[in-house]
Design a protein around this motif. Structure first.
Motif, PDB file in Angstrom:
ATOM      1  N   ILE A   4       7.877   6.159  12.763  1.00  0.00           N
ATOM      2  CA  ILE A   4       7.063   6.011  11.558  1.00  0.00           C
ATOM      3  C   ILE A   4       5.617   6.283  11.948  1.00  0.00           C
ATOM      4  O   ILE A   4       5.114   5.726  12.935  1.00  0.00           O
ATOM      5  N   VAL A   5       4.959   7.137  11.201  1.00  0.00           N
ATOM      6  CA  VAL A   5       3.547   7.392  11.428  1.00  0.00           C
ATOM      7  C   VAL A   5       2.753   6.610  10.381  1.00  0.00           C
ATOM      8  O   VAL A   5       3.201   6.445   9.240  1.00  0.00           O
ATOM      9  N   ALA A   6       1.591   6.098  10.781  1.00  0.00           N
ATOM     10  CA  ALA A   6       0.781   5.265   9.891  1.00  0.00           C
ATOM     11  C   ALA A   6      -0.679   5.651   9.988  1.00  0.00           C
ATOM     12  O   ALA A   6      -1.186   5.967  11.072  1.00  0.00           O
TER      13      ALA A   6
ATOM     14  N   TRP B 189      -2.679   1.890   5.401  1.00  0.00           N
ATOM     15  CA  TRP B 189      -2.835   2.503   4.090  1.00  0.00           C
ATOM     16  C   TRP B 189      -1.708   3.480   3.754  1.00  0.00           C
ATOM     17  O   TRP B 189      -1.418   3.715   2.584  1.00  0.00           O
ATOM     18  N   SER B 190      -1.099   4.052   4.764  1.00  0.00           N
ATOM     19  CA  SER B 190      -0.115   5.105   4.513  1.00  0.00           C
ATOM     20  C   SER B 190       0.918   5.128   5.628  1.00  0.00           C
ATOM     21  O   SER B 190       0.562   4.966   6.798  1.00  0.00           O
ATOM     22  N   ILE B 191       2.198   5.329   5.280  1.00  0.00           N
ATOM     23  CA  ILE B 191       3.262   5.432   6.285  1.00  0.00           C
ATOM     24  C   ILE B 191       4.234   6.535   5.879  1.00  0.00           C
ATOM     25  O   ILE B 191       4.404   6.833   4.697  1.00  0.00           O
ATOM     26  N   ARG B 192       4.890   7.132   6.901  1.00  0.00           N
ATOM     27  CA  ARG B 192       5.928   8.129   6.661  1.00  0.00           C
ATOM     28  C   ARG B 192       6.967   8.070   7.778  1.00  0.00           C
ATOM     29  O   ARG B 192       6.623   7.956   8.956  1.00  0.00           O
ATOM     30  N   PHE B 193       8.238   8.192   7.391  1.00  0.00           N
ATOM     31  CA  PHE B 193       9.315   8.348   8.359  1.00  0.00           C
ATOM     32  C   PHE B 193       9.286   9.762   8.928  1.00  0.00           C
ATOM     33  O   PHE B 193       8.957  10.723   8.225  1.00  0.00           O
ATOM     34  N   SER B 194       9.674   9.874  10.183  1.00  0.00           N
ATOM     35  CA  SER B 194       9.878  11.193  10.773  1.00  0.00           C
ATOM     36  C   SER B 194      11.190  11.775  10.251  1.00  0.00           C
ATOM     37  O   SER B 194      12.030  11.071   9.695  1.00  0.00           O
ATOM     38  N   GLY B 195      11.370  13.079  10.456  1.00  0.00           N
ATOM     39  CA  GLY B 195      12.560  13.747   9.954  1.00  0.00           C
ATOM     40  C   GLY B 195      13.848  13.252  10.567  1.00  0.00           C
ATOM     41  O   GLY B 195      14.920  13.338   9.937  1.00  0.00           O
TER      42      GLY B 195
ATOM     43  N   VAL C 274      -1.313   9.966   5.769  1.00  0.00           N
ATOM     44  CA  VAL C 274      -0.695  10.640   6.913  1.00  0.00           C
ATOM     45  C   VAL C 274       0.639  11.233   6.478  1.00  0.00           C
ATOM     46  O   VAL C 274       1.245  10.792   5.503  1.00  0.00           O
ATOM     47  N   CYS C 275       1.096  12.231   7.208  1.00  0.00           N
ATOM     48  CA  CYS C 275       2.456  12.753   7.021  1.00  0.00           C
ATOM     49  C   CYS C 275       2.811  13.629   8.209  1.00  0.00           C
ATOM     50  O   CYS C 275       1.938  14.033   8.989  1.00  0.00           O
ATOM     51  N   PHE C 276       4.100  13.903   8.353  1.00  0.00           N
ATOM     52  CA  PHE C 276       4.577  14.846   9.349  1.00  0.00           C
ATOM     53  C   PHE C 276       4.517  16.249   8.771  1.00  0.00           C
ATOM     54  O   PHE C 276       4.617  16.450   7.550  1.00  0.00           O
ATOM     55  N   GLY C 277       4.379  17.242   9.666  1.00  0.00           N
ATOM     56  CA  GLY C 277       4.272  18.617   9.217  1.00  0.00           C
ATOM     57  C   GLY C 277       5.535  19.121   8.554  1.00  0.00           C
ATOM     58  O   GLY C 277       5.493  19.829   7.556  1.00  0.00           O
ATOM     59  N   ASP C 278       6.700  18.770   9.114  1.00  0.00           N
ATOM     60  CA  ASP C 278       7.972  19.166   8.519  1.00  0.00           C
ATOM     61  C   ASP C 278       9.051  18.211   9.012  1.00  0.00           C
ATOM     62  O   ASP C 278       8.836  17.411   9.925  1.00  0.00           O
ATOM     63  N   SER C 279      10.213  18.285   8.407  1.00  0.00           N
ATOM     64  CA  SER C 279      11.288  17.349   8.727  1.00  0.00           C
ATOM     65  C   SER C 279      12.032  17.711  10.002  1.00  0.00           C
ATOM     66  O   SER C 279      12.791  16.896  10.530  1.00  0.00           O
ATOM     67  N   GLN C 280      11.832  18.916  10.511  1.00  0.00           N
ATOM     68  CA  GLN C 280      12.581  19.366  11.676  1.00  0.00           C
ATOM     69  C   GLN C 280      11.941  18.965  12.997  1.00  0.00           C
ATOM     70  O   GLN C 280      12.594  18.954  14.030  1.00  0.00           O
ATOM     71  N   SER C 281      10.651  18.665  12.962  1.00  0.00           N
ATOM     72  CA  SER C 281       9.958  18.372  14.205  1.00  0.00           C
ATOM     73  C   SER C 281       8.974  17.230  14.002  1.00  0.00           C
ATOM     74  O   SER C 281       8.223  17.222  13.027  1.00  0.00           O
ATOM     75  N   PRO C 282       8.950  16.253  14.916  1.00  0.00           N
ATOM     76  CA  PRO C 282       7.983  15.161  14.808  1.00  0.00           C
ATOM     77  C   PRO C 282       6.670  15.451  15.528  1.00  0.00           C
ATOM     78  O   PRO C 282       5.850  14.552  15.683  1.00  0.00           O
ATOM     79  N   HIS C 283       6.478  16.682  15.970  1.00  0.00           N
ATOM     80  CA  HIS C 283       5.315  16.978  16.810  1.00  0.00           C
ATOM     81  C   HIS C 283       4.019  17.137  16.024  1.00  0.00           C
ATOM     82  O   HIS C 283       2.949  16.746  16.488  1.00  0.00           O
ATOM     83  N   ILE C 284       4.083  17.713  14.826  1.00  0.00           N
ATOM     84  CA  ILE C 284       2.879  18.010  14.063  1.00  0.00           C
ATOM     85  C   ILE C 284       2.615  16.903  13.054  1.00  0.00           C
ATOM     86  O   ILE C 284       3.477  16.547  12.247  1.00  0.00           O
TER      87      ILE C 284
ATOM     88  N   THR D  27       0.805  -1.222   0.000  1.00  0.00           N
ATOM     89  CA  THR D  27       0.000   0.000   0.000  1.00  0.00           C
ATOM     90  C   THR D  27       0.834   1.267   0.000  1.00  0.00           C
ATOM     91  O   THR D  27       0.419   2.288  -0.547  1.00  0.00           O
ATOM     92  N   ASP D  28       2.019   1.224   0.624  1.00  0.00           N
ATOM     93  CA  ASP D  28       2.826   2.438   0.701  1.00  0.00           C
ATOM     94  C   ASP D  28       4.253   2.075   1.089  1.00  0.00           C
ATOM     95  O   ASP D  28       4.533   0.952   1.540  1.00  0.00           O
ATOM     96  N   ALA D  29       5.141   3.035   0.922  1.00  0.00           N
ATOM     97  CA  ALA D  29       6.542   2.862   1.332  1.00  0.00           C
ATOM     98  C   ALA D  29       7.116   4.225   1.663  1.00  0.00           C
ATOM     99  O   ALA D  29       6.644   5.256   1.175  1.00  0.00           O
TER     100      ALA D  29
END
Length: 550
Positions: A253-255, A242-248, A286-296, A185-187
């Motif tokens: 990993i957020v899913a 359905w969706s994954i992203r690495f943090s900065g 899903v995704c992170f807001g930016d690569s500098q912070s995993p908060h958003i 589904t995603d990478a």
């Protein structure tokens, strides 16, 4: 002839259930006296009622968008031509090259000229290379530095390529998802390019090394392994991702999952450290807001909402804000990475640009049912009826982009990269076999015709490659994902492709100044297999086995 008044018996009939239904139906009419009106009420039974919400394409947003034009003019998305450079009958590219070579102007003018040249180099439909797969291609992305590309296919393989020379790719390696369900589904690639995480419709994410000399089995990350002190209400140990992203920082990993939740997984702890059951339907993106912070975090769901989460204030599982405007489910979410702008794709056949400063608070958003303005459109089997479409009355998006088709699958959209385009555009795949590129004012900048570029690029054989899933076995293309190289004018489009869209391709499109062919080697339009090997069987009409080819 109608009388000006209605008798007492008529009033009684009107007040009966059937009469009230007629009175308040869409054919019942507006306030105002006249022939046929009900005496003493002002209801006119002949003229259409005023105030009904309009439907259809007449309600579409204005193009060009005033808000988008303002974004383009203020420098937030790309550079603008200086008035003194707007010379009629002169090619801008040649003029800017001349300015640069002559060294005219100061550093500011030179930098502006360089950015203008880059953003005007739009990849075109003629493909440099068509990579053929034996299964549908679901996604493909360049790394942030452009040195790496991966593609995910329905045969549960992720194929990796060395793209350090973006015009001469090299096959790297393949990894497999064991026990996958339906498809990958995603990478997502780690920030240092060392690890690739990939998912299927299971709660397990595979984590594989990208080192070509490392043949070890992938690590299995179980997202259903919940850490202590988590909210387990409504929690199910069986769900798809359905969706994954690495943090900065590459540690998490957020899913987005099929149990209406967002998960954050800590790779070192080997467990999910946060579960947010924050939606009413599947979380497709899903995704992170930016690569500098995993908060958003951002999450887009089939409940039509795009939500913003701030992990620094998650004690009560409350979202920081909500974006409302899509009338059908979301298929993808992309962040510009500046902590402000977000892009989404929706099954209502729109992509939307959002500004965090304009999101609704949770309290205001809760006053409205997110599905109240949705038809729950079944995008996998139906065509979208634009005649029945209505704008969302609470739409808080900045710009709406139209023209592409979001059908059959979770088609993706993206911001164009700052390096090769100066962040000038947004772009999306489409079920009609194209990549759409828009200016920020919602006008169409370019359309890359992948269907035309790849049509009949493999023989019709007698093997399993000819399972006609759709269209009676005709050649069809659905561009599910596209990726713009961060430093070069190149777009790689990953597609369902072939006879009945039962196979897949990754077609590589470059800027070529409008030429249909060239005299260099290799020739444009070359056809290769998944390992980038030339095979004559892709050029002839003889029967061939997909197992032999790929």
């Amino acid at each position: 002839m109608l009388s000006n008044t209605v008798s007492r018996e008529g009033v009684v009939q009107l007040l009966a259930p059937s009469g009230l239904q007629r009175l308040f139906s869409r054919d019942a009419l507006t306030v105002g006296p006249g022939v046929g009106s009900v005496a003493g009420t002002g209801y006119d039974l002949r003229r259409p009622r005023i105030g009904r919400r309009r439907r259809g394409m007449v309600t579409f947003e204005k193009v060009p968008s005033d808000e988008g034009k303002e974004l383009m003019n203020n420098g937030m998305f790309g550079s603008n031509h200086r008035p003194q450079d707007s010379i009629k009958r002169r090619k801008r590219l040649a003029y800017n090259v001349m300015q640069r070579e002559l060294g005219l102007g100061g550093n500011g003018r030179q930098n502006n000229a360089n950015r203008l040249m880059k953003q005007d180099l739009i990849p075109e439909s003629v493909p440099d290379t068509i990579i053929h797969y034996s299964a549908r291609c679901y996604s493909g992305q360049f790394s942030d530095d452009g040195n790496f590309f991966f593609s995910c296919a329905q045969d549960f393989r992720v194929r990796m390529y060395d793209t350090s020379n973006p015009y001469h790719w090299k096959y790297y390696k393949s990894v497999v998802y064991p026990y996958g369900q339906w498809t990958i589904t995603d990478a997502s690639l780690s920030p240092d390019n060392r690890f690739l995480a990939y998912s299927s419709i299971r709660s397990i994410v595979c984590l594989a090394s990208t080192d070509p000399n490392n043949d070890a089995e992938p690590h299995l990350l179980d997202f259903s392994n919940i850490g202590p002190n988590q909210n387990l209400r409504g929690f199910h140990t069986i769900f798809g991702i359905w969706s994954i992203r690495f943090s900065g920082d590459g540690r998490e990993i957020v899913a987005g999952t099929g149990d209406n939740s967002v998960y954050v997984y800590d790779i070192e702890r080997r467990q999910s450290i946060l579960r947010i059951p924050g939606h009413q339907d599947d979380v497709n993106a899903v995704c992170f807001g930016d690569s500098q912070s995993p908060h958003i975090l951002y999450s887009g769901s089939d409940d039509t909402t795009l939500k913003v989460w701030d992990r620094r204030s998650m004690g009560d599982r409350r979202e920081a804000g909500v974006f409302i405007g899509h009338t059908e489910g979301l298929t993808y979410v992309d962040s510009k990475g500046d902590g402000r702008y977000v892009l989404s794709n929706g099954k209502d056949q729109t992509a939307k640009l959002w500004d965090l400063r304009k999101m609704y608070s949770k309290e205001k958003a809760e006053r409205w049912d997110p599905l109240a303005h949705s038809t729950r459109f079944e995008y996998r089997s139906n065509a979208f009826d634009f005649d029945d479409w209505q704008p969302h009355p609470l739409d808080c998006s900045l710009v709406t982009f139209r023209g592409h088709k979001v059908l059959k699958t979770l088609i993706r959209c993206h911001f164009s990269p700052p390096g090769s385009t100066d962040s000038r555009y947004v772009y999306s795949g489409s079920y009609d076999g194209s990549v759409y590129v828009w200016n920020m004012d919602a006008t169409l900048k370019a359309k890359i015709d992948v269907l035309k570029a790849t049509r009949d690029s493999r023989p019709r054989g007698s093997s399993r490659s000819d399972y006609y899933w759709e269209g009676g076995g005709s050649w069809m293309t659905c561009v599910r994902d596209a990726s713009w190289h961060p430093n070069a004018p190149i777009i790689a489009a990953t597609s369902w492709n072939g006879w009945g869209t039962s196979q897949g391709t990754c077609s590589v499109h470059t800027w070529n100044d409008g030429l249909e062919d060239d005299e260099a080697e290799p020739k444009v339009g070359r056809r290769v297999d998944a390992q980038l090997q030339h095979d004559e069987r892709l050029y002839n009409s003889s029967d061939s086995s997909d197992d032999d080819l790929f």
